[in-house]
Design a protein around this motif. Sequence first.
Motif, PDB file in Angstrom:
ATOM      1  N   SER A 209      13.840  -4.858   4.245  1.00  0.00           N
ATOM      2  CA  SER A 209      13.740  -3.413   4.456  1.00  0.00           C
ATOM      3  C   SER A 209      12.344  -2.933   4.081  1.00  0.00           C
ATOM      4  CB  SER A 209      14.772  -2.670   3.621  1.00  0.00           C
ATOM      5  OG  SER A 209      14.399  -1.312   3.492  1.00  0.00           O
ATOM      6  N   ASN A 210      11.651  -2.365   5.053  1.00  0.00           N
ATOM      7  CA  ASN A 210      10.308  -1.848   4.790  1.00  0.00           C
ATOM      8  C   ASN A 210      10.329  -0.761   3.732  1.00  0.00           C
ATOM      9  OD1 ASN A 210       9.427  -3.488   6.762  1.00  0.00           O
ATOM     10  ND2 ASN A 210       9.070  -1.898   8.267  1.00  0.00           N
ATOM     11  N   GLN A 211      11.325   0.130   3.848  1.00  0.00           N
ATOM     12  CA  GLN A 211      11.321   1.284   2.960  1.00  0.00           C
ATOM     13  C   GLN A 211      11.552   0.870   1.505  1.00  0.00           C
ATOM     14  OE1 GLN A 211      14.452   4.167   3.254  1.00  0.00           O
ATOM     15  NE2 GLN A 211      13.012   5.862   3.087  1.00  0.00           N
ATOM     16  N   VAL A 212      12.514  -0.033   1.298  1.00  0.00           N
ATOM     17  CA  VAL A 212      12.773  -0.453  -0.076  1.00  0.00           C
ATOM     18  C   VAL A 212      11.565  -1.213  -0.618  1.00  0.00           C
ATOM     19  CG1 VAL A 212      14.367  -1.649  -1.587  1.00  0.00           C
ATOM     20  CG2 VAL A 212      15.210  -0.598   0.481  1.00  0.00           C
ATOM     21  N   ALA A 213      10.938  -2.014   0.231  1.00  0.00           N
ATOM     22  CA  ALA A 213       9.739  -2.737  -0.210  1.00  0.00           C
ATOM     23  C   ALA A 213       8.667  -1.740  -0.647  1.00  0.00           C
ATOM     24  CB  ALA A 213       9.221  -3.630   0.909  1.00  0.00           C
TER      25      ALA A 213
ATOM     26  N   GLU B 142      19.153   5.713  -3.367  1.00  0.00           N
ATOM     27  CA  GLU B 142      20.590   5.932  -3.258  1.00  0.00           C
ATOM     28  C   GLU B 142      21.248   4.751  -2.540  1.00  0.00           C
ATOM     29  OE1 GLU B 142      21.305   9.445  -1.089  1.00  0.00           O
ATOM     30  OE2 GLU B 142      23.450   9.475  -1.497  1.00  0.00           O
ATOM     31  N   GLY B 143      22.438   4.387  -2.993  1.00  0.00           N
ATOM     32  CA  GLY B 143      23.179   3.333  -2.299  1.00  0.00           C
ATOM     33  C   GLY B 143      22.650   1.946  -2.612  1.00  0.00           C
ATOM     34  N   ARG B 144      22.045   1.786  -3.783  1.00  0.00           N
ATOM     35  CA  ARG B 144      21.672   0.482  -4.347  1.00  0.00           C
ATOM     36  C   ARG B 144      20.517  -0.203  -3.644  1.00  0.00           C
ATOM     37  NH1 ARG B 144      27.461   0.774  -4.775  1.00  0.00           N
ATOM     38  NH2 ARG B 144      27.921  -0.535  -2.997  1.00  0.00           N
ATOM     39  N   ARG B 145      20.647  -0.446  -2.327  1.00  0.00           N
ATOM     40  CA  ARG B 145      19.530  -0.988  -1.552  1.00  0.00           C
ATOM     41  C   ARG B 145      18.858  -2.205  -2.193  1.00  0.00           C
ATOM     42  NH1 ARG B 145      17.905   3.056   2.103  1.00  0.00           N
ATOM     43  NH2 ARG B 145      16.594   1.485   3.030  1.00  0.00           N
ATOM     44  N   VAL B 146      19.646  -3.176  -2.637  1.00  0.00           N
ATOM     45  CA  VAL B 146      19.031  -4.418  -3.113  1.00  0.00           C
ATOM     46  C   VAL B 146      18.621  -5.245  -1.900  1.00  0.00           C
ATOM     47  CG1 VAL B 146      20.297  -4.511  -5.264  1.00  0.00           C
ATOM     48  CG2 VAL B 146      21.284  -5.538  -3.232  1.00  0.00           C
ATOM     49  N   PHE B 147      17.702  -6.193  -2.114  1.00  0.00           N
ATOM     50  CA  PHE B 147      17.309  -7.087  -1.022  1.00  0.00           C
ATOM     51  C   PHE B 147      18.404  -8.140  -0.879  1.00  0.00           C
ATOM     52  CE2 PHE B 147      13.128  -5.723  -2.731  1.00  0.00           C
ATOM     53  CZ  PHE B 147      12.738  -4.996  -1.636  1.00  0.00           C
ATOM     54  N   GLU B 148      19.247  -7.962   0.138  1.00  0.00           N
ATOM     55  CA  GLU B 148      20.473  -8.760   0.180  1.00  0.00           C
ATOM     56  C   GLU B 148      20.218 -10.241   0.380  1.00  0.00           C
ATOM     57  OE1 GLU B 148      23.169  -7.041   2.938  1.00  0.00           O
ATOM     58  OE2 GLU B 148      23.330  -5.179   1.816  1.00  0.00           O
TER      59      GLU B 148
END
Lengths: 296, 264
Positions: A175-179, B89-95
């Motif tokens: 995910s670009n945004q999380v990165a 929000e919603g954790r968003r870990v790198f799965e």
Amino acid sequence: MEFYIQLVVSGLVLGSIYALVALGFAIIYKSTGVVNFAQGEFLMIGAYFCFGMVVQFRVPWFWAFVLTLIFSIVLGLLVERLILRPMIGEPIISIIMVTIGLSSVLRSIVQAIWGTQIQVYNPPLFPDAPIQIAGMPVSQVYLWSFGLSLVLLVLFGLFFKYSKAGVAMRATAFSNQVALSMGISVKQIFALAWCIASVVSAIGGILIGNINGINSQLAHFGLKVFPAVILGGLDSILGAALGGIIIGVLENLSDGILKTLFGLQGIKEVAPFVILVVILMIKPYGLFGTEEIERV
Amino acid sequence: MLRINNIEVVYNDVILVLKGLSLHCEEGKITTLLGANGAGKSTTLKAISGLLKSEEGEVTEGTIEFMGEKINGVDPEKIVRKGVFQVMEGRRVFEDLNAIENLRCGAYTRKDKAGVKRDMDLVFDYFPRLRERATELAGYLSGGEQQMLAIGRALMARPKLLLLDEPSLGLAPLLVKEIFSIIRKINEEEKTTILLVEQNANLALQTGSYGYIMENGKVVLDGPCEKLRQNEDVKEFYLGVGETGHKRSFKNAKHYKRRKRWLS
């Protein structure tokens, strides 16, 4: 029997080079989501640049190789910065069209400079004399190419597994945004992906050029990497490597067998795509592609 | 520490989401931001961390200052380097990364290897369950473990200001309690300033020291959390307790609406 072993050996070599180029392809797809149709042209332009250094400017091989790598890095950076980055956020089909356009442009540049004739590296990168392995002559080009490709594949495998940049690349792929929220500079990661892709393709180009000679048909090699990548699953690095080797061996075997038994010509060009279709029917995600993780 | 002055946020050049919002986070304290769905809580956090940019949003008016420095318009990766870290929000870990790799990503901006290693142990001390599942792909962790991983990942960056976006989302009440007690512990032991966005008003007001309540892109009420807990409106609308102190019966509250719906 020896004939078949020869087929398998040359298939392995070809496959390992496929694997290398497929790796570049998968890296771009995985981290930036772009399907790069100009991969084969990266390979071709790398091979020709090296040719220019070695044959036309008489640069020693070692330095020619280093210069080619530097050239590829610059090429990758330029392509990313000037062509792909302005396209971030545009529809995926536009981005794919851009890479197709890029492939035509690169091919024309090469043809304009070096023409369309077949060229050979002279002197070759590796000595000509074959080596005897278990009573069979194997040419040194094959051995070295196979070895070099394998080493590079392992190195990249370790890079993605353990290095900070490698882990960050996989994170960005997810995910670009999380990165971004981790402080990872996504732009830098994209640039890095294009650099790696361009470099591995150039190395693949040099190796294949040492085996078959180079001409503008070399770009088709990039097309034949597709089956390898899709076989392995578009976004899997390990898959790309294995897919490459499998496709290489199958291609050579089917070509050799059909040619000797039925006298059919040109199977080599088609075989990878036949395999591709069969694989997709059985495993649409490829052998190692991510099936979305779903928690139930 | 963090001061937001009258910001306006616009998405896609047309949709006005925040309409002159101001708030202030004091160093070392937990500040909470409450509000209903769509009030603009998450947008506020994204405006601070700079992630708005990746969603076509923009701060058009006002300023956001972090430690006296204006940070609106700065790239998100630079804001992380300044010490502001958002847990989305919603954790968003790198799965498809394992837990350890996720934590390493959190420490991406840090150079001190020894410190990173120490902090990884620290995170595992806070969340012993993560240690057990350290090499498992994050996608296969349970929701609670993923939330722990997301908070742990943030700790790895050693942030000065931690932005938490609904850490209770989708978790069982017992787990929510556990997570909130750890949030308090982090605040006390690591002296991390926290801005906490929550729907669970009761819990948030018990955790925080100062609270803001948002509606429609504006702060409508603010004050120390104990005061807010006593406030009649807050009690009625957010804590679900009526004037008499009894829990309002759902049946009475919705009665006329339900009847109306049946009749019409």
